[in-house]
Design an enzyme around this catalytic site. Structure first.
Site, PDB file in Angstrom:
ATOM      1  N   ASN A 153      26.349  -4.319  -2.700  1.00 55.57           N
ATOM      2  CA  ASN A 153      26.602  -5.080  -1.473  1.00 55.57           C
ATOM      3  C   ASN A 153      26.568  -6.597  -1.670  1.00 55.57           C
ATOM      4  OD1 ASN A 153      23.857  -4.576  -1.890  1.00 55.57           O
ATOM      5  ND2 ASN A 153      23.370  -4.469   0.277  1.00 55.57           N
ATOM      6  N   GLU A 251      13.334  -2.613  -3.821  1.00 50.55           N
ATOM      7  CA  GLU A 251      13.782  -3.100  -2.510  1.00 50.55           C
ATOM      8  C   GLU A 251      14.759  -2.068  -1.995  1.00 50.55           C
ATOM      9  OE1 GLU A 251      15.934  -4.062   0.095  1.00 50.55           O
ATOM     10  OE2 GLU A 251      16.746  -5.816  -0.953  1.00 50.55           O
ATOM     11  N   CYS A 285      20.856  -4.993   3.369  1.00 56.60           N
ATOM     12  CA  CYS A 285      19.579  -4.269   3.463  1.00 56.60           C
ATOM     13  C   CYS A 285      18.734  -4.768   4.619  1.00 56.60           C
ATOM     14  CB  CYS A 285      18.811  -4.408   2.156  1.00 56.60           C
ATOM     15  SG  CYS A 285      18.811  -6.073   1.487  1.00 56.60           S
ATOM     16  N   GLU A 463      10.305 -10.443  -3.844  1.00 50.41           N
ATOM     17  CA  GLU A 463      11.256 -11.268  -4.571  1.00 50.41           C
ATOM     18  C   GLU A 463      11.364 -12.596  -3.839  1.00 50.41           C
ATOM     19  OE1 GLU A 463      14.340  -8.981  -6.753  1.00 50.41           O
ATOM     20  OE2 GLU A 463      14.275  -7.768  -4.941  1.00 50.41           O
TER      21      GLU A 463
HETATM   22  P1  NAI Z   1      22.137   3.757  -5.092  1.00 54.77           P
HETATM   23  O1  NAI Z   1      20.722   3.434  -4.752  1.00 54.77           O
HETATM   24  O2  NAI Z   1      22.372   5.096  -5.691  1.00 54.77           O
HETATM   25  O3  NAI Z   1      22.738   2.656  -6.095  1.00 54.77           O
HETATM   26  C1  NAI Z   1      22.198   1.398  -6.358  1.00 54.77           C
HETATM   27  C2  NAI Z   1      22.226   1.109  -7.843  1.00 54.77           C
HETATM   28  O4  NAI Z   1      21.443   2.073  -8.537  1.00 54.77           O
HETATM   29  C3  NAI Z   1      23.616   1.175  -8.497  1.00 54.77           C
HETATM   30  O5  NAI Z   1      23.706   0.190  -9.506  1.00 54.77           O
HETATM   31  C4  NAI Z   1      23.614   2.556  -9.134  1.00 54.77           C
HETATM   32  O6  NAI Z   1      24.514   2.661 -10.219  1.00 54.77           O
HETATM   33  C5  NAI Z   1      22.184   2.662  -9.600  1.00 54.77           C
HETATM   34  N1  NAI Z   1      21.708   4.029  -9.818  1.00 54.77           N
HETATM   35  C6  NAI Z   1      22.055   5.156  -9.131  1.00 54.77           C
HETATM   36  N2  NAI Z   1      21.400   6.220  -9.631  1.00 54.77           N
HETATM   37  C7  NAI Z   1      20.615   5.777 -10.656  1.00 54.77           C
HETATM   38  C8  NAI Z   1      19.725   6.400 -11.569  1.00 54.77           C
HETATM   39  N3  NAI Z   1      19.482   7.718 -11.532  1.00 54.77           N
HETATM   40  N4  NAI Z   1      19.093   5.627 -12.489  1.00 54.77           N
HETATM   41  C9  NAI Z   1      19.311   4.306 -12.543  1.00 54.77           C
HETATM   42  N5  NAI Z   1      20.163   3.673 -11.719  1.00 54.77           N
HETATM   43  C10 NAI Z   1      20.799   4.386 -10.771  1.00 54.77           C
HETATM   44  O7  NAI Z   1      22.950   3.563  -3.746  1.00 54.77           O
HETATM   45  P2  NAI Z   1      24.453   4.009  -3.359  1.00 54.77           P
HETATM   46  O8  NAI Z   1      24.656   5.443  -3.668  1.00 54.77           O
HETATM   47  O9  NAI Z   1      25.395   3.049  -3.919  1.00 54.77           O
HETATM   48  O10 NAI Z   1      24.416   3.816  -1.759  1.00 54.77           O
HETATM   49  C11 NAI Z   1      23.822   4.803  -0.905  1.00 54.77           C
HETATM   50  C12 NAI Z   1      22.999   4.171   0.188  1.00 54.77           C
HETATM   51  O11 NAI Z   1      21.940   3.391  -0.379  1.00 54.77           O
HETATM   52  C13 NAI Z   1      23.717   3.183   1.088  1.00 54.77           C
HETATM   53  O12 NAI Z   1      24.413   3.819   2.106  1.00 54.77           O
HETATM   54  C14 NAI Z   1      22.563   2.390   1.635  1.00 54.77           C
HETATM   55  O13 NAI Z   1      21.954   3.056   2.687  1.00 54.77           O
HETATM   56  C15 NAI Z   1      21.602   2.329   0.475  1.00 54.77           C
HETATM   57  N6  NAI Z   1      21.731   1.047  -0.259  1.00 54.77           N
HETATM   58  C16 NAI Z   1      20.844   0.045   0.022  1.00 54.77           C
HETATM   59  C17 NAI Z   1      20.982  -1.181  -0.568  1.00 54.77           C
HETATM   60  C18 NAI Z   1      20.047  -2.289  -0.271  1.00 54.77           C
HETATM   61  O14 NAI Z   1      20.471  -3.427  -0.248  1.00 54.77           O
HETATM   62  N7  NAI Z   1      18.777  -2.023  -0.096  1.00 54.77           N
HETATM   63  C19 NAI Z   1      22.075  -1.478  -1.499  1.00 54.77           C
HETATM   64  C20 NAI Z   1      22.926  -0.351  -1.775  1.00 54.77           C
HETATM   65  C21 NAI Z   1      22.744   0.854  -1.158  1.00 54.77           C
END
Ligand code: NAI
Ligand code: MG
Length: 485
Positions: A153, A251, A285, A463
């Site tokens: 994001n 986070e 977020c 952070e």
């Molecule tokens: P995600 O949490 O799976 O991905 C975030 C990061 O983690 C990406 O770089 C991804 O490649 C990495 N990742 C995923 N699985 C991993 C693993 N097993 N080991 C190490 N790294 C890993 O989130 P995703 O699927 O992109 O989005 C799903 C939901 O997560 C969104 O709808 C939202 O609700 C939430 N989200 C929250 C964010 C925030 O700013 N707090 C940012 C992105 C997503």
């Protein structure tokens, strides 16, 4: 059509090995592929971590005079500013955010390097009185290799939020940007090295979370992990980090409330509420996705919010639209799934804004600004993060009910309070379980000086600010003994 490969950045160089598997980079406004990412695996991660560790052990970075290390970070900050349009265009195209928002993200990115560059030579230890015959002092030492798992994001600014303080504290970094948005981070690494960062200090490996991400977290030479993203992935990362006892900073988003009392400046509140949930198509977020409003002003406030929502022009992120698409077809589908359950649960839904007219954007992942009214605590949309331009509205009768509703959440990242009653604002600031509270105004990105992070399932550790720097150091205590009569 043959697409260019985006390289991974290891040991000061872009590596675009044509033999490695790739992932298509999709422009979310058109749904068309524009480039390919290298699908990094354990071997690429290992090369990046080895390079970071090797640099950590030489004189190239952490043993350099602190003033000099700070100056390099300041040069990186200047180089980011000089590349504002270039970086903003990449970010806007990759993430789908309006170019004006992407420019802001670039400025925030530069600020992180500036702020932490200035901090390198100012974080002091303590001397501790123990007893006659001994003197104790503390040192703040870097961990070693800092792993940064970055979401899609805000790749640049959230990346810099961790990378700049990690580097400032003397660590070397391996970053794994999200498979949905990696373009800007590889470019940031290139710019940082051109500005004087030594090879190996900051590496970027692109790829999937389950592959490159997991290999990075598990790597025995990684000493600290910073993650921003979903609760499920955060929990998986904690488990992996537990195997090798790595400290983690998580986070994990939120379901933050904006609480509006009857005495508030309603026009100002409505403008903030509408702006914040539309920003980055709601994929922020610390956005406030719940509106908790005093019953007596519910209709008046909502009317003002809807007027703002009605004005939102959706369209080409590079072309001056107010709101772009969401990141992916998967994200759009997830949002629509939430909307369907909201209606089944009994919320009333209205959809707003002007969808794009350009036929080139026909397949883009656009979601209209949406209001869900009469949302109750038992509804899924009251509890779960939607991560789209969707505002869930609930009303309260008195302050006590407002606090109960605000805290009735697994998350605790942010909260906004709108009231002219200073005593109430102070009382609520204490009562509400969130890492950051805004009274009568709202900021989402920016403010790199202010500690940021969550309570409850929104994560832990802070952070930004001085705490963000300290997060990348470990305290060592040194006791000197001297002979006494
Ligand atoms: P995600 O949490 O799976 O991905 C975030 C990061 O983690 C990406 O770089 C991804 O490649 C990495 N990742 C995923 N699985 C991993 C693993 N097993 N080991 C190490 N790294 C890993 O989130 P995703 O699927 O992109 O989005 C799903 C939901 O997560 C969104 O709808 C939202 O609700 C939430 N989200 C929250 C964010 C925030 O700013 N707090 C940012 C992105 C997503
Ligand atoms: Mg993309």
């Amino acid at each position: 059509m043959s697409l260019e490969n985006l390289g991974i950045f290891i040991d000061g160089q872009v590596m675009a090995d044509a033999n490695l598997a790739t992932i298509d980079v999709i422009n979310p406004a058109t749904a068309r592929p524009i480039k390919r990412l290298i699908r990094g695996q354990a071997a690429e991660v290992d090369a990046a971590v080895q390079s970071a560790r090797k640099t950590f052990e030489t004189k190239a970075w952490r043993r350099m005079p602190t003033a000099q290390r700070g100056q390099i970070l300041l040069k990186i900050s200047e180089a980011i500013r000089a590349n504002e349009e270039h970086l903003a265009t990449l970010e806007s195209t990759d993430v789908g955010k309006p170019i004006a928002q992407a420019r802001n993200d670039v400025r925030t990115t530069a600020r992180y390097f500036e702020y932490y560059g200035g901090m390198v030579d100012k974080v002091l230890g303590t001397t501790i009185p123990v007893r006659w015959g001994a003197l104790d002092m503390t040192l703040r030492e870097p961990y070693g290799v800092s792993a940064q798992i970055i979401p899609w994001n805000y790749p640049l600014s959230m990346g810099a939020r961790g990378i700049a303080p990690a580097l400032a504290a003397g660590n070397c970094v391996v970053a794994k940007p999200a498979e949905d948005a990696s373009l800007s981070l590889v470019e940031l690494a290139r710019i940082a090295h051109a500005a004087g960062l030594p090879a190996g200090a900051f590496n970027v490996v692109t790829g999937y979370g389950q592959e490159a991400g997991a290999a990075l977290v598990r790597h025995p030479l990684v000493s600290h992990v910073t993650f921003t993203g979903s609760v499920a992935t955060g929990s998986a990362i904690m488990k992996m980090a537990a195997e090798t006892i790595k400290p983690v900073s998580l986070e994990l988003g939120g379901k933050s409330p904006n609480i509006v009392f009857a005495d508030a400046d309603l026009a100002a509140a409505a403008a903030q509420i509408a702006r914040v949930i539309v920003l980055n198509s709601g994929q922020t977020c610390n956005t406030c996705s719940r509106l908790l409003v005093d019953k007596s002003i519910h209709d008046t406030l909502l009317e003002q919010v809807l007027t703002k929502f009605d004005q939102v022009r959706m369209g080409d992120p590079l072309g001056g639209a107010d709101m772009g698409p969401v990141i992916s077809a998967k994200q759009k589908k997830a949002i629509e799934g939430f909307l369907a359950t909201a209606e089944q649960d009994g919320a009333t839904m209205t959809r707003h804004g002007h969808p794009p007219e350009d036929s080139n954007l026909r397949d883009g992942f656009f979601v209209r600004p949406t209001v869900l009214n009469n949302v109750r605590p038992q509804h899924r949309v009251f509890r779960e993060e939607i991560f789209g331009p969707v505002l869930a509205v609930s009303s309260f009768s008195d302050e006590a009910e407002a606090v109960t509703l605000a805290n009735d959440s697994d998350y605790g990242l942010n909260a906004g309070i709108f009231t002219k009653d200073v005593e109430r604002a102070i009382r609520l600031a204490h009562e509400i379980q969130a890492g950051q509270i805004y009274v009568n105004g709202f900021g989402t990105g920016g403010s790199v000086e202010v500690p940021f992070g969550g309570m409850k399932k929104s994560g832990f550790n802070r952070e930004k600010g001085i705490e963000g720097f300290l997060n990348y150091t470990q305290t060592k205590s040194v006791t000197f003994h001297f002979k006494t009569e």
